[in-house]
Design an enzyme around this catalytic site. Structure first.
Site, PDB file in Angstrom:
ATOM      1  N   ASP A  12      30.589  40.295  54.499  1.00 12.94           N
ATOM      2  CA  ASP A  12      30.864  39.583  55.780  1.00 12.94           C
ATOM      3  C   ASP A  12      31.416  38.375  55.837  1.00 12.94           C
ATOM      4  OD1 ASP A  12      30.089  39.371  58.461  1.00 12.94           O
ATOM      5  OD2 ASP A  12      28.127  38.379  58.070  1.00 12.94           O
ATOM      6  N   GLY A  13      32.177  38.110  56.862  1.00 13.26           N
ATOM      7  CA  GLY A  13      32.879  36.891  57.270  1.00 13.26           C
ATOM      8  C   GLY A  13      34.426  37.174  57.402  1.00 13.26           C
ATOM      9  N   TRP A  17      36.802  34.073  58.914  1.00 11.31           N
ATOM     10  CA  TRP A  17      37.838  33.421  57.990  1.00 11.31           C
ATOM     11  C   TRP A  17      39.298  33.560  58.779  1.00 11.31           C
ATOM     12  CZ3 TRP A  17      42.267  34.812  55.300  1.00 11.31           C
ATOM     13  CH2 TRP A  17      42.715  33.871  54.410  1.00 11.31           C
ATOM     14  N   HIS A  29      40.540  40.633  57.789  1.00 11.62           N
ATOM     15  CA  HIS A  29      40.165  41.946  56.887  1.00 11.62           C
ATOM     16  C   HIS A  29      41.116  42.163  55.814  1.00 11.62           C
ATOM     17  CE1 HIS A  29      36.988  42.781  59.887  1.00 11.62           C
ATOM     18  NE2 HIS A  29      37.798  43.000  60.806  1.00 11.62           N
ATOM     19  N   LEU A 122      33.294  53.161  36.497  1.00 15.34           N
ATOM     20  CA  LEU A 122      32.492  52.417  37.754  1.00 15.34           C
ATOM     21  C   LEU A 122      32.435  53.472  38.987  1.00 15.34           C
ATOM     22  CD1 LEU A 122      31.522  49.884  39.183  1.00 15.34           C
ATOM     23  CD2 LEU A 122      33.964  49.593  39.607  1.00 15.34           C
ATOM     24  N   LEU A 179      20.071  42.241  56.765  1.00 20.94           N
ATOM     25  CA  LEU A 179      20.246  43.379  55.884  1.00 20.94           C
ATOM     26  C   LEU A 179      21.311  44.238  57.004  1.00 20.94           C
ATOM     27  CD1 LEU A 179      16.979  44.243  54.170  1.00 20.94           C
ATOM     28  CD2 LEU A 179      18.854  43.208  53.426  1.00 20.94           C
TER      29      LEU A 179
HETATM   30  C1  FPP Z   1      32.427  42.289  58.020  1.00 17.08           C
HETATM   31  O1  FPP Z   1      33.153  40.886  58.355  1.00 17.08           O
HETATM   32  C2  FPP Z   1      33.278  42.957  57.619  1.00 17.08           C
HETATM   33  C3  FPP Z   1      33.737  44.354  57.958  1.00 17.08           C
HETATM   34  C4  FPP Z   1      33.016  45.041  59.148  1.00 17.08           C
HETATM   35  C5  FPP Z   1      34.772  44.996  57.359  1.00 17.08           C
HETATM   36  C6  FPP Z   1      34.630  45.056  55.643  1.00 17.08           C
HETATM   37  C7  FPP Z   1      36.137  45.266  55.284  1.00 17.08           C
HETATM   38  C8  FPP Z   1      36.847  44.828  54.389  1.00 17.08           C
HETATM   39  C9  FPP Z   1      36.089  43.990  53.508  1.00 17.08           C
HETATM   40  C10 FPP Z   1      38.216  45.131  54.087  1.00 17.08           C
HETATM   41  C11 FPP Z   1      38.560  46.391  54.172  1.00 17.08           C
HETATM   42  C12 FPP Z   1      37.974  47.340  52.954  1.00 17.08           C
HETATM   43  C13 FPP Z   1      38.289  48.461  52.857  1.00 17.08           C
HETATM   44  C14 FPP Z   1      37.700  49.324  51.712  1.00 17.08           C
HETATM   45  C15 FPP Z   1      39.576  49.122  53.316  1.00 17.08           C
HETATM   46  P1  FPP Z   1      33.218  40.549  59.939  1.00 17.08           P
HETATM   47  O2  FPP Z   1      34.241  41.029  60.368  1.00 17.08           O
HETATM   48  O3  FPP Z   1      31.819  41.047  60.620  1.00 17.08           O
HETATM   49  O4  FPP Z   1      33.015  39.081  59.710  1.00 17.08           O
HETATM   50  P2  FPP Z   1      32.448  38.158  61.137  1.00 17.08           P
HETATM   51  O5  FPP Z   1      31.119  37.968  60.876  1.00 17.08           O
HETATM   52  O6  FPP Z   1      33.259  37.094  60.712  1.00 17.08           O
HETATM   53  O7  FPP Z   1      33.023  38.398  62.250  1.00 17.08           O
END
Ligand code: FPP
Length: 224
Positions: A12-13, A17, A29, A122, A179
């Protein structure tokens, strides 16, 4: 010392960021994917067998189309460019969640799973269009349809995570403590570590600190 087989992560985050850097959520992302690569490497170093990453939830469809599109594009490019390398590293990829994407992405996910299916260094479980409540409802439907006896073992054996040990611990980055419909059944006895850092800032050192903390925990499972 607790052995570690399975680590689950809520990454998350990213969005915050990206905005904090005066750029876009999508920039976050993109950087988040770099952290994914670092954590895969560190998991191998730590001899972890299963790494489950929450990449897209059933609730994430509520996001703007542009962001959803960016995320799936990022994933598509990552797999096209990196699946051969993952395969060479003896990494197995498994998707958990319902594969209801474009035909192109569905095929790519299926072929990536197939290509890496025999690997055993893994296993990365990538949670995509995943929701734990949805998974449980589907499991109960299968159990009912096949007249299977309801017990803990049979429920576990009909989840996406069948044959995978429950996570030893969960990490959630981004300074949020919930969660979010992730692995509700499987995390019932897992340790949980909430990390203040946003996912793109999370690094191997932070991960190793959590691993070392986990190793020292006395796990009683209800006993004393
Ligand atoms: C949550 O942060 C993150 C996601 C919903 C996407 C996770 C994706 C990645 C880590 C990168 C891509 C991964 C792959 C495997 C291609 P958020 O956007 O909800 O953060 P926020 O809480 O700051 O809004």
């Amino acid at each position: 010392m607790n052995p570690i087989k399975h680590v689950a992560i809520i990454m998350d985050g990213n969005g915050r960021w990206g905005l904090k850097k005066r750029k876009s959520r999508n920039y976050g992302h993109k950087k988040g994917l770099d952290t994914v690569e670092k954590i895969i490497k560190a998991s191998i170093k730590n001899k972890i067998k299963f790494l489950t990453l929450y990449a897209f939830s059933t609730e994430n469809w509520k996001r703007p189309k542009k962001e959803i599109h960016f995320l799936f594009n990022l994933l598509e490019n990552y797999l096209v460019n990196k699946i051969t390398q993952l395969n060479k590293q003896n990494i197995k990829l498994k998707i958990i969640g319902n594969k209801k994407f474009s035909k192109k992405l569905n095929n790519l996910l299926i072929s990536s799973e197939k290509k890496t299916s025999k690997n055993n260094k893994l296993q990365i479980n990538l949670a995509l269009n995943y929701g734990s409540k949805n998974e449980l409802v589907d499991t109960f439907k299968i159990i009912k349809k096949n007249n299977i006896k309801i017990n803990e073992k049979n429920i576990s054996n009909n989840l996406f995570t069948k044959n995978i040990p429950d996570p030893d611990f969960l990490i959630r980055t981004g300074n949020t403590q919930r969660l979010s419909n992730f692995l509700l059944w499987q995390l019932s006895y897992s340790e949980i570590f909430f990390e203040k850092k946003l996912w793109p800032d999370f690094n191997e050192n932070d991960y190793n600190k959590i691993i070392n903390k986990f190793k020292k925990i006395k796990r009683n499972y209800g006993n004393i």
